[in-house]
Motif scaffolding. Structure first.
Motif, PDB file in Angstrom:
ATOM      1  N   LEU B 110       0.847  -1.191   0.000  1.00 27.32           N
ATOM      2  CA  LEU B 110       0.000   0.000   0.000  1.00 27.32           C
ATOM      3  C   LEU B 110       0.882   1.240   0.000  1.00 27.32           C
ATOM      4  CD1 LEU B 110      -2.517  -0.961   2.848  1.00 27.32           C
ATOM      5  CD2 LEU B 110      -3.003  -0.963   0.406  1.00 27.32           C
ATOM      6  N   PRO B 111       0.710   2.121  -0.986  1.00 23.79           N
ATOM      7  CA  PRO B 111       1.406   3.403  -0.912  1.00 23.79           C
ATOM      8  C   PRO B 111       0.832   4.174   0.276  1.00 23.79           C
ATOM      9  CG  PRO B 111       0.620   2.983  -3.139  1.00 23.79           C
ATOM     10  CD  PRO B 111      -0.005   1.948  -2.252  1.00 23.79           C
ATOM     11  N   VAL B 112       1.707   4.903   0.992  1.00 26.03           N
ATOM     12  CA  VAL B 112       1.283   5.664   2.150  1.00 26.03           C
ATOM     13  C   VAL B 112       1.182   7.137   1.772  1.00 26.03           C
ATOM     14  CG1 VAL B 112       1.755   6.159   4.577  1.00 26.03           C
ATOM     15  CG2 VAL B 112       2.539   3.998   3.573  1.00 26.03           C
ATOM     16  N   MET B 113      -0.007   7.703   1.935  1.00 20.99           N
ATOM     17  CA  MET B 113      -0.251   9.071   1.476  1.00 20.99           C
ATOM     18  C   MET B 113      -0.429  10.054   2.632  1.00 20.99           C
ATOM     19  SD  MET B 113      -0.228   8.317  -1.682  1.00 20.99           S
ATOM     20  CE  MET B 113      -0.684   9.854  -2.485  1.00 20.99           C
ATOM     21  N   ARG B 114       0.119  11.229   2.438  1.00 16.48           N
ATOM     22  CA  ARG B 114      -0.149  12.358   3.344  1.00 16.48           C
ATOM     23  C   ARG B 114      -0.846  13.368   2.454  1.00 16.48           C
ATOM     24  NH1 ARG B 114       5.075  14.915   5.698  1.00 16.48           N
ATOM     25  NH2 ARG B 114       5.305  12.877   6.706  1.00 16.48           N
ATOM     26  N   GLY B 115      -2.167  13.343   2.470  1.00 14.16           N
ATOM     27  CA  GLY B 115      -2.929  14.165   1.534  1.00 14.16           C
ATOM     28  C   GLY B 115      -2.653  13.659   0.134  1.00 14.16           C
ATOM     29  N   ASP B 116      -2.123  14.535  -0.710  1.00 20.71           N
ATOM     30  CA  ASP B 116      -1.811  14.175  -2.091  1.00 20.71           C
ATOM     31  C   ASP B 116      -0.395  13.654  -2.273  1.00 20.71           C
ATOM     32  OD1 ASP B 116      -3.591  16.597  -4.168  1.00 20.71           O
ATOM     33  OD2 ASP B 116      -3.975  14.511  -3.637  1.00 20.71           O
ATOM     34  N   LYS B 117       0.355  13.697  -1.204  1.00 22.34           N
ATOM     35  CA  LYS B 117       1.785  13.408  -1.315  1.00 22.34           C
ATOM     36  C   LYS B 117       2.107  11.978  -0.908  1.00 22.34           C
ATOM     37  CE  LYS B 117       6.186  15.514   0.018  1.00 22.34           C
ATOM     38  NZ  LYS B 117       6.768  15.143   1.323  1.00 22.34           N
ATOM     39  N   LEU B 118       2.920  11.303  -1.685  1.00 24.26           N
ATOM     40  CA  LEU B 118       3.372   9.955  -1.369  1.00 24.26           C
ATOM     41  C   LEU B 118       4.523  10.062  -0.378  1.00 24.26           C
ATOM     42  CD1 LEU B 118       3.322   6.845  -2.166  1.00 24.26           C
ATOM     43  CD2 LEU B 118       5.210   7.404  -3.700  1.00 24.26           C
ATOM     44  N   VAL B 119       4.347   9.492   0.818  1.00 25.42           N
ATOM     45  CA  VAL B 119       5.406   9.590   1.821  1.00 25.42           C
ATOM     46  C   VAL B 119       6.065   8.269   2.176  1.00 25.42           C
ATOM     47  CG1 VAL B 119       4.560  11.733   2.881  1.00 25.42           C
ATOM     48  CG2 VAL B 119       3.672   9.528   3.673  1.00 25.42           C
ATOM     49  N   GLY B 120       5.517   7.189   1.651  1.00 23.23           N
ATOM     50  CA  GLY B 120       6.121   5.895   1.967  1.00 23.23           C
ATOM     51  C   GLY B 120       5.364   4.760   1.305  1.00 23.23           C
ATOM     52  N   ILE B 121       5.838   3.548   1.581  1.00 23.78           N
ATOM     53  CA  ILE B 121       5.126   2.369   1.103  1.00 23.78           C
ATOM     54  C   ILE B 121       5.243   1.283   2.167  1.00 23.78           C
ATOM     55  CG2 ILE B 121       7.114   1.360  -0.183  1.00 23.78           C
ATOM     56  CD1 ILE B 121       4.921   0.646  -2.386  1.00 23.78           C
ATOM     57  N   ILE B 122       4.149   0.556   2.393  1.00 19.08           N
ATOM     58  CA  ILE B 122       4.180  -0.537   3.355  1.00 19.08           C
ATOM     59  C   ILE B 122       3.803  -1.823   2.633  1.00 19.08           C
ATOM     60  CG2 ILE B 122       1.808  -0.116   4.189  1.00 19.08           C
ATOM     61  CD1 ILE B 122       3.914  -0.928   6.928  1.00 19.08           C
ATOM     62  N   THR B 123       4.656  -2.843   2.824  1.00 18.71           N
ATOM     63  CA  THR B 123       4.442  -4.075   2.081  1.00 18.71           C
ATOM     64  C   THR B 123       4.153  -5.249   3.014  1.00 18.71           C
ATOM     65  OG1 THR B 123       6.733  -4.812   2.161  1.00 18.71           O
ATOM     66  CG2 THR B 123       6.150  -3.286   0.397  1.00 18.71           C
ATOM     67  N   GLU B 124       3.727  -6.326   2.392  1.00 18.99           N
ATOM     68  CA  GLU B 124       3.473  -7.580   3.102  1.00 18.99           C
ATOM     69  C   GLU B 124       4.708  -7.984   3.906  1.00 18.99           C
ATOM     70  OE1 GLU B 124       0.558 -10.927   1.039  1.00 18.99           O
ATOM     71  OE2 GLU B 124       2.529 -10.561   0.182  1.00 18.99           O
ATOM     72  N   THR B 125       5.867  -7.807   3.300  1.00 14.69           N
ATOM     73  CA  THR B 125       7.120  -8.177   3.952  1.00 14.69           C
ATOM     74  C   THR B 125       7.362  -7.353   5.218  1.00 14.69           C
ATOM     75  OG1 THR B 125       8.016  -8.703   1.796  1.00 14.69           O
ATOM     76  CG2 THR B 125       9.588  -8.556   3.583  1.00 14.69           C
ATOM     77  N   ASP B 126       7.039  -6.072   5.195  1.00 10.25           N
ATOM     78  CA  ASP B 126       7.211  -5.221   6.378  1.00 10.25           C
ATOM     79  C   ASP B 126       6.355  -5.761   7.515  1.00 10.25           C
ATOM     80  OD1 ASP B 126       7.097  -2.299   4.245  1.00 10.25           O
ATOM     81  OD2 ASP B 126       8.850  -3.388   5.002  1.00 10.25           O
ATOM     82  N   ILE B 127       5.121  -6.108   7.191  1.00  8.31           N
ATOM     83  CA  ILE B 127       4.191  -6.591   8.206  1.00  8.31           C
ATOM     84  C   ILE B 127       4.618  -7.956   8.711  1.00  8.31           C
ATOM     85  CG2 ILE B 127       1.793  -7.238   8.610  1.00  8.31           C
ATOM     86  CD1 ILE B 127       0.983  -4.862   7.259  1.00  8.31           C
TER      87      ILE B 127
END
Lengths: 211, 214
Positions: B110-127
């Motif tokens: 899942l791309p991580v959004m702060r409003g319209d801005k992409l601030v990170g990404i969280i993946t299955e592997t991270d979890i």
């Protein structure tokens, strides 16, 4: 919570002389990403969708489409499969499966019982267990605390919650900001946010998040 | 434990006009399997997975001869195959919420959004790595799996008993029980005698499902 409690079975398998094309078709049809390779009852290798796709000639090749298809229908998985296979016993703790996958950077493990293949456990299976553990689908107040790494801290927090009538539906401990602290996330029913905040207000405990 | 605690910041991204083979090269070099796609204004317009790129083909393949096909394949861009309508999350979403979204939609990141801005990404592997932490997978101790009644105060009694015996809880996980009247709890402890502990918790639990030294 052992591997056998959360593995998938029965497992779909292929033989070493199965073609890459056929293996890919089986994966797509069954929506799976890896196939153990069996020679009779013996597990001799494993292939992933990714291994197979990377074995195919690139679109920039000088082969014609017909030649490409011929090549793929002739290329057998035994040329591509990984061996020896890393497996896990069905009676292993579930986190052992997770550790093996993380340490070997793989996404799935065939599961054995007395040396025979009985199932398969994947990253996705463990992922679902995670959501279960964190009671992601349950209602309640969710509170995250930063607590000192000290004996008895968890006990005093859970006792404080129980003595005020709260029911803990899930509890998870994580590493804190450094080795002297831990982060604890608890989901509680039967208590308001205010009551819960008050219940855990003890020395050295900081509320990081509540919702 | 929120998304921001475990996401990757500064994810690598691509523009929609990047050719497929270049995107694949980026993925292989950076050892990642997904690329969020940003337009010239750095707005998230899509996401592309390694698999999408490897399975890509021009849609009108039937009418083409071999040379036309190869030409079109070489010209395909990320924009031609990316998934639009990206499912995203925010930094302040609980990790398990993000996991739930991934499981329900059968996606791996899942791309991580702060409003319209992409601030990170969280993946299955991270979890997945958090899962290791949660169950103390790399730590030694006495591991117990217990079937306990679904009742108020059970977890408190259990942790209290362990503390009374001088034990330290390394990890604790709760799972669905065999039916709605019970739960399964797996706990990893240290500094406590096995037999003393089993004796002490006997009245609290319905059944001791598994005990082992790890």
């Amino acid at each position: 919570m052992l591997v056998k409690d959360r593995m998938s079975k029965p497992v779909i398998t292929i033989t070493p002389d199965t073609s890459v094309q056929e293996a890919l078709r089986i994966m797509r049809e069954n929506k799976i990403r890896r196939l153990p390779v069996m020679a009779g009852k013996k597990l001799v290798g494993i292939v992933t969708e990714r291994d197979l796709l990377y074995a195919s000639p690139s679109p920039a090749t000088t082969l014609s489409i017909q030649e490409m298809h011929y090549f793929l229908s002739k290329l057998q998985v035994k040329e591509i499969m990984k061996a020896p296979v890393i497996t896990v016993d069905e009676n292993a703790p579930i986190e052992e499966a997770a550790r093996l996958m993380a340490d070997n950077k793989i996404g799935g493990l065939p599961v054995t019982k007395d040396g025979e293949l009985v199932g398969i456990i994947t990253e996705s299976d463990l992922f679902k267990v995670f959501t279960e553990m964190m009671a992601a689908r349950e209602e309640g107040v969710r509170i995250t605390l930063l607590v000192p790494e000290k004996k008895g801290v968890l006990a005093s927090i859970t006792k404080a919650i129980a003595s005020r009538g709260g029911n803990i539906v899930s509890l998870g401990q994580f590493w804190g900001e450094d080795l002297s602290t831990r982060t604890v996330t608890i989901k509680v029913t039967g208590m308001s946010q205010e009551a819960l905040k008050e219940a855990v207000s003890q020395e050295g405990i900081k509320v990081l998040d509540i919702r | 434990m929120l998304v921001r605690d475990r996401m990757s910041r500064h994810p690598i991204t691509v523009r929609p006009d990047v050719p497929i083979h270049e995107a694949l090269q980026i993925m292989r070099r950076e050892k990642i399997r997904r690329l969020p796609v940003l337009d010239e204004n750095d707005r998230l317009v899509g996401i592309v997975a390694e698999k999408d790129l490897l399975y890509a083909s021009p849609s009108s393949a039937k009418a083409l001869n071999v040379y036309e096909l190869q030409y079109l394949l070489a010209k395909l861009t990320v924009g031609d195959v990316m998934t639009r309508n990206v499912i995203t999350t925010t930094e302040f979403t609980p990790l398990e919420e993000a996991a739930k979204v991934m499981v329900d939609n059968k996606i791996g990141a899942l791309p991580v959004m702060r409003g319209d801005k992409l601030v990170g990404i969280i993946t299955e592997t991270d979890i997945f790595k958090v899962f290791l932490e949660l169950l103390g997978a790399r730590e030694k101790g006495l591991r117990l799996t217990l079937l306990v009644p679904e009742a108020q105060g059970v977890l408190a009694s259990l942790t209290g008993t362990i503390a009374e015996l001088g034990g330290n809880i390394i990890a604790l996980g709760t799972f669905k029980g065999e039916d709605p009247t019970n739960r399964i709890v797996t706990v990893k402890v240290e500094d406590v005698d096995k037999d003393k502990l089993l004796n002490a918790i006997r009245s609290l639990v319905l059944e001791v499902l598994d005990v082992r030294e790890v």
